[in-house]
Motif scaffolding. Structure first.
Motif, mmCIF file in Angstrom:
data_model
loop_
_atom_site.group_PDB
_atom_site.id
_atom_site.type_symbol
_atom_site.label_atom_id
_atom_site.label_comp_id
_atom_site.label_asym_id
_atom_site.label_seq_id
_atom_site.Cartn_x
_atom_site.Cartn_y
_atom_site.Cartn_z
ATOM 1 N N LEU A 211 -5.703 2.121 -0.540
ATOM 2 C CA LEU A 211 -5.105 3.069 -1.476
ATOM 3 C C LEU A 211 -5.822 4.420 -1.534
ATOM 4 O O LEU A 211 -5.152 5.458 -1.611
ATOM 5 C CB LEU A 211 -5.045 2.454 -2.882
ATOM 6 C CG LEU A 211 -3.814 1.606 -3.202
ATOM 7 C CD1 LEU A 211 -3.913 1.046 -4.610
ATOM 8 C CD2 LEU A 211 -2.547 2.423 -3.051
ATOM 9 N N THR B 123 -4.655 6.553 1.365
ATOM 10 C CA THR B 123 -3.219 6.773 1.269
ATOM 11 C C THR B 123 -2.883 7.789 0.186
ATOM 12 O O THR B 123 -2.083 8.711 0.400
ATOM 13 C CB THR B 123 -2.503 5.446 0.988
ATOM 14 O OG1 THR B 123 -2.841 4.492 2.002
ATOM 15 C CG2 THR B 123 -1.001 5.625 0.948
ATOM 16 N N VAL B 124 -3.508 7.657 -0.985
ATOM 17 C CA VAL B 124 -3.250 8.601 -2.080
ATOM 18 C C VAL B 124 -3.763 9.985 -1.720
ATOM 19 O O VAL B 124 -3.091 10.998 -1.970
ATOM 20 C CB VAL B 124 -3.910 8.083 -3.371
ATOM 21 C CG1 VAL B 124 -3.845 9.139 -4.474
ATOM 22 C CG2 VAL B 124 -3.224 6.801 -3.833
ATOM 23 N N GLY C 199 0.823 3.648 -3.075
ATOM 24 C CA GLY C 199 0.174 4.905 -2.726
ATOM 25 C C GLY C 199 1.115 6.086 -2.798
ATOM 26 O O GLY C 199 0.744 7.168 -3.289
ATOM 27 N N THR D 204 -0.905 12.846 -1.305
ATOM 28 C CA THR D 204 -0.906 13.864 -2.355
ATOM 29 C C THR D 204 -0.857 15.259 -1.754
ATOM 30 O O THR D 204 -0.075 16.125 -2.191
ATOM 31 C CB THR D 204 -2.156 13.713 -3.235
ATOM 32 O OG1 THR D 204 -2.156 12.425 -3.856
ATOM 33 C CG2 THR D 204 -2.182 14.785 -4.315
ATOM 34 N N THR E 297 0.824 -1.211 0.000
ATOM 35 C CA THR E 297 0.000 0.000 0.000
ATOM 36 C C THR E 297 0.857 1.259 0.000
ATOM 37 O O THR E 297 0.590 2.211 -0.752
ATOM 38 C CB THR E 297 -0.927 0.004 1.221
ATOM 39 O OG1 THR E 297 -1.759 -1.155 1.193
ATOM 40 C CG2 THR E 297 -1.796 1.244 1.234
ATOM 41 N N PHE F 180 -9.456 7.718 -7.625
ATOM 42 C CA PHE F 180 -8.831 7.195 -6.414
ATOM 43 C C PHE F 180 -9.586 7.664 -5.177
ATOM 44 O O PHE F 180 -9.948 6.867 -4.310
ATOM 45 C CB PHE F 180 -7.370 7.637 -6.336
ATOM 46 C CG PHE F 180 -6.410 6.727 -7.024
ATOM 47 C CD1 PHE F 180 -5.940 5.583 -6.392
ATOM 48 C CD2 PHE F 180 -5.966 7.002 -8.306
ATOM 49 C CE1 PHE F 180 -5.048 4.734 -7.022
ATOM 50 C CE2 PHE F 180 -5.075 6.158 -8.942
ATOM 51 C CZ PHE F 180 -4.615 5.028 -8.310
ATOM 52 N N TYR G 186 -7.334 11.172 -10.412
ATOM 53 C CA TYR G 186 -7.201 11.449 -8.975
ATOM 54 C C TYR G 186 -8.544 11.292 -8.267
ATOM 55 O O TYR G 186 -8.626 10.685 -7.187
ATOM 56 C CB TYR G 186 -6.643 12.855 -8.773
ATOM 57 C CG TYR G 186 -6.610 13.292 -7.331
ATOM 58 C CD1 TYR G 186 -5.672 12.771 -6.437
ATOM 59 C CD2 TYR G 186 -7.525 14.231 -6.848
ATOM 60 C CE1 TYR G 186 -5.652 13.174 -5.111
ATOM 61 C CE2 TYR G 186 -7.498 14.640 -5.529
ATOM 62 C CZ TYR G 186 -6.568 14.102 -4.666
ATOM 63 O OH TYR G 186 -6.551 14.495 -3.348
ATOM 64 N N THR H 275 3.840 6.334 -4.639
ATOM 65 C CA THR H 275 4.182 6.584 -6.039
ATOM 66 C C THR H 275 3.074 7.347 -6.743
ATOM 67 O O THR H 275 3.329 8.336 -7.456
ATOM 68 C CB THR H 275 4.448 5.252 -6.755
ATOM 69 O OG1 THR H 275 5.444 4.511 -6.039
ATOM 70 C CG2 THR H 275 4.932 5.492 -8.165
ATOM 71 N N ALA H 276 1.832 6.884 -6.572
ATOM 72 C CA ALA H 276 0.708 7.564 -7.217
ATOM 73 C C ALA H 276 0.528 8.976 -6.671
ATOM 74 O O ALA H 276 0.276 9.926 -7.438
ATOM 75 C CB ALA H 276 -0.568 6.753 -7.020
ATOM 76 N N ALA H 277 0.654 9.147 -5.371
ATOM 77 C CA ALA H 277 0.478 10.471 -4.774
ATOM 78 C C ALA H 277 1.546 11.441 -5.263
ATOM 79 O O ALA H 277 1.261 12.629 -5.499
ATOM 80 C CB ALA H 277 0.512 10.356 -3.249
#
Length: 301
Positions: free
Chosen positions: A173, A176-177, A111, A181, A107, A133, A130, A113-115
């Motif tokens: 996720l 977390t994102v 998370g 972010t 997670t 998510f 975004y 990486t995406a954020a």
């Protein structure tokens, strides 16, 4: 020749002290009393059951039934040993450790990486992805149990730790994102630009520069995910049916409460519950300051 006397100085009346000159008084109002009283009541409502459970784990069954509010006559650690080995709490504890460690690691990696991409890069459809998510925060797990059951079974992951880790990570996720972010946006852009000018690639920039700077936020989110995964009950009950040797701690405690409730071995039941609660309390006590600093770091920067 007459001498003129000097005019006597007129004494001006003293000005009344203003609000800034008055001493500050801490007046305890009705709202303050009610708020502190509610916090004390909430703290007692939370701590006292845990304390009673911990004390009861050292009692005998006769002491629990005859006088449940008294202190134990002796510290009976055999209740813990019977719960650990006889009720297989040790095996369930190890299984939960493996599943939670894998799910939290996955997670946080996905998370973060995406954020970071959402916070630092511009691309077409960024806001739409975004919000996809973040939209996961609106859907409770109860709505997806039936389709999730068939998806995991058709993928051949039913009754496996891998399937449970993937499901845990998927449901963690969105939060977390969303959290990371906002945290990555508070980090200074000048540091990233200086690293790129010095020849640092985007991969090294993320793992060697930005992740260490985002450590307070990462620790806070990791602790929240750990607590959520450790206390998860519904998903294991649906996705980990069958082989008892792969059960996690929530399933083992549910089975122990039913079996020991009929058998009347309440001391072993309280010992098993205490073993399950101890890691959560230790994590909160050890990382309390990190959680608070991580939650406030994004607001202070």
């Amino acid at each position: 020749m007459t001498t003129l006397d000097k005019p006597a100085s007129l004494a001006l009346p003293a000005e009344p002290p203003g609000p800034a000159d008055r001493p500050v008084r801490r007046e305890l109002g009705v709202a303050n009393v009610l708020s502190h009283g509610f916090l004390l009541f909430w703290g007692a409502l939370t701590v006292l059951p845990l304390l009673w459970m911990f004390i009861s784990s050292f009692k005998s069954n006769a002491e629990i039934l005859s006088d449940p509010w008294s202190l134990p006559g002796a510290l009976r650690f055999d209740n813990w040993s019977r719960a650990w080995s006889g009720a297989h709490i040790g095996q369930y504890f190890l299984n939960s450790t493996v599943v939670v460690a894998g799910s939290v690691t996955l997670t946080m990696l996905m998370g973060a990486t995406a954020a970071y991409v959402f916070a630092r890069y511009e691309f077409r459809g960024k806001q739409f992805v975004y919000y996809l998510f973040v939209g996961g925060l609106m859907f409770p797990v109860f709505l997806a149990l039936v389709p999730l059951f068939f998806v995991v079974r058709n993928a051949g992951l039913f009754g496996t730790w891998t399937g449970l880790i993937l499901v845990y990570s998927a449901y963690s996720l969105p939060f977390t994102v969303f959290f990371l972010t906002a945290f990555f946006r508070t980090l200074p852009t000048a540091v990233a630009e200086a690293a790129l000018v010095d020849g640092c690639g985007h991969f090294r920039l993320f793992f060697q520069v930005m992740l260490p700077m985002a450590r307070p936020g990462l620790i806070s989110v990791a602790i929240f995910n750990f607590l959520q995964h450790w206390n998860q009950f519904l998903l294991p009950q649906v996705l980990m049916q069958g082989d008892e040797s792969k059960w996690v701690l929530a399933q083992g405690l549910a089975a122990l409460s039913v079996n020991q409730g009929y058998a009347g071995d309440y001391a072993q039941l309280f010992a098993g519950l205490t073993i399950a609660v101890v890691p959560v309390l230790l994590v909160y006590i050890l990382f309390q300051r990190q959680v608070q600093s991580g939650l406030t770091a994004g607001q202070l920067k």
